[in-house]
Write an enzyme that holds these catalytic residues in place. Structure first.
Site, PDB file in Angstrom:
ATOM      1  N   TYR A 179       0.926  -1.109   0.003  1.00  0.00           N
ATOM      2  CA  TYR A 179       0.019   0.336  -0.151  1.00  0.00           C
ATOM      3  C   TYR A 179       1.253   1.041   0.278  1.00  0.00           C
ATOM      4  O   TYR A 179       0.552   2.340  -0.400  1.00  0.00           O
ATOM      5  CB  TYR A 179      -0.862  -0.142   1.312  1.00  0.00           C
ATOM      6  CG  TYR A 179      -1.315   1.118   1.334  1.00  0.00           C
ATOM      7  CD1 TYR A 179      -2.900   1.371   0.018  1.00  0.00           C
ATOM      8  CD2 TYR A 179      -1.733   2.240   1.790  1.00  0.00           C
ATOM      9  CE1 TYR A 179      -4.147   2.471   0.732  1.00  0.00           C
ATOM     10  CE2 TYR A 179      -1.945   3.190   2.304  1.00  0.00           C
ATOM     11  CZ  TYR A 179      -3.776   3.453   1.890  1.00  0.00           C
ATOM     12  OH  TYR A 179      -4.510   4.044   1.439  1.00  0.00           O
ATOM     13  N   LYS A 228       1.543   4.342  -2.586  1.00  0.00           N
ATOM     14  CA  LYS A 228       0.870   5.761  -2.361  1.00  0.00           C
ATOM     15  C   LYS A 228       1.983   6.249  -2.726  1.00  0.00           C
ATOM     16  O   LYS A 228       2.061   7.895  -3.516  1.00  0.00           O
ATOM     17  CB  LYS A 228       0.437   5.826  -1.279  1.00  0.00           C
ATOM     18  CG  LYS A 228      -0.810   5.442  -0.984  1.00  0.00           C
ATOM     19  CD  LYS A 228      -1.760   6.076  -1.783  1.00  0.00           C
ATOM     20  CE  LYS A 228      -3.423   5.143  -1.436  1.00  0.00           C
ATOM     21  NZ  LYS A 228      -4.518   6.149  -1.966  1.00  0.00           N
ATOM     22  N   ILE A 270      -8.885  10.865   8.490  1.00  0.00           N
ATOM     23  CA  ILE A 270      -9.462  11.690   8.605  1.00  0.00           C
ATOM     24  C   ILE A 270     -10.863  10.680   8.979  1.00  0.00           C
ATOM     25  O   ILE A 270     -11.533  10.145   8.225  1.00  0.00           O
ATOM     26  CB  ILE A 270      -9.132  12.090   7.281  1.00  0.00           C
ATOM     27  CG1 ILE A 270      -8.589  12.449   6.297  1.00  0.00           C
ATOM     28  CG2 ILE A 270     -10.615  12.902   6.413  1.00  0.00           C
ATOM     29  CD1 ILE A 270      -7.553  13.376   7.084  1.00  0.00           C
ATOM     30  N   THR A 305     -13.766   9.880   8.810  1.00  0.00           N
ATOM     31  CA  THR A 305     -15.108   9.192   7.959  1.00  0.00           C
ATOM     32  C   THR A 305     -15.676   7.875   8.778  1.00  0.00           C
ATOM     33  O   THR A 305     -15.167   7.131   9.703  1.00  0.00           O
ATOM     34  CB  THR A 305     -14.148   8.629   6.544  1.00  0.00           C
ATOM     35  OG1 THR A 305     -13.922   7.363   6.818  1.00  0.00           O
ATOM     36  CG2 THR A 305     -14.049  10.210   6.144  1.00  0.00           C
TER      37      THR A 305
END
Length: 149
Positions: free
Chosen positions: A43, A47, A76, A78
């Site tokens: 991952y 990125k 973040i 969410t």
């Protein structure tokens, strides 16, 4: 923020991530499953590739007077993040929040404001940038105050 948390890769790997045709990326030897190791590393590499590809795209699109930038948010709040924050890695996320300079997680409104800035006239000289907005988590990693799971 995942693309910023690992050390830069060897120059030939970074070049390949930045310039290889999208349809050919999965054929790169260092992107084979047996080479990547953990999904966390895979991952982070994906990125990092995104960040490098933004730089390359900025050079190509600059000829047309267009700008290309990216935003790399940290945690973040969410609905998905709330699930993850209450999951098996909860203790690590608590440590992330406590260790970060901001002492909190971000909001989608903050990400939207950063994107609006990058799209606006005030950012007219910014291109090829990857705006890291993680509340200082990457700084804590670099300083050795935090480790990845």
């Amino acid at each position: 923020m995942a693309g910023h948390r690992e050390r830069p890769y060897a120059p030939e790997i970074e070049h390949a991530l930045a310039t290889t045709e999208t349809s050919q990326l999965l054929a790169l030897p260092f992107l084979q499953p047996e080479q990547l190791g953990s999904s966390v590393h895979a991952y982070a590499m994906s990125k990092r590739a995104s960040s490098l590809r933004v730089q390359t795209a900025a050079a190509a699109w600059g000829i047309r007077t267009a700008r290309v930038n990216a935003v790399s948010p940290g945690v973040i709040i969410t609905p998905l993040a709330l699930d993850e924050l209450s999951g098996p890695r909860r203790e690590w996320f608590d440590k992330v929040r406590e260790t970060s300079a901001a002492k909190r997680f971000g909001t989608s409104e903050e990400v939207a404001a950063a994107a609006a800035f990058l799209l606006g006239r005030d950012a007219g000289f910014i291109t090829g940038a990857d705006l890291l907005m993680d509340g200082g988590v990457t700084a804590a990693l670099r300083a050795g105050e935090l480790t990845t799971p």
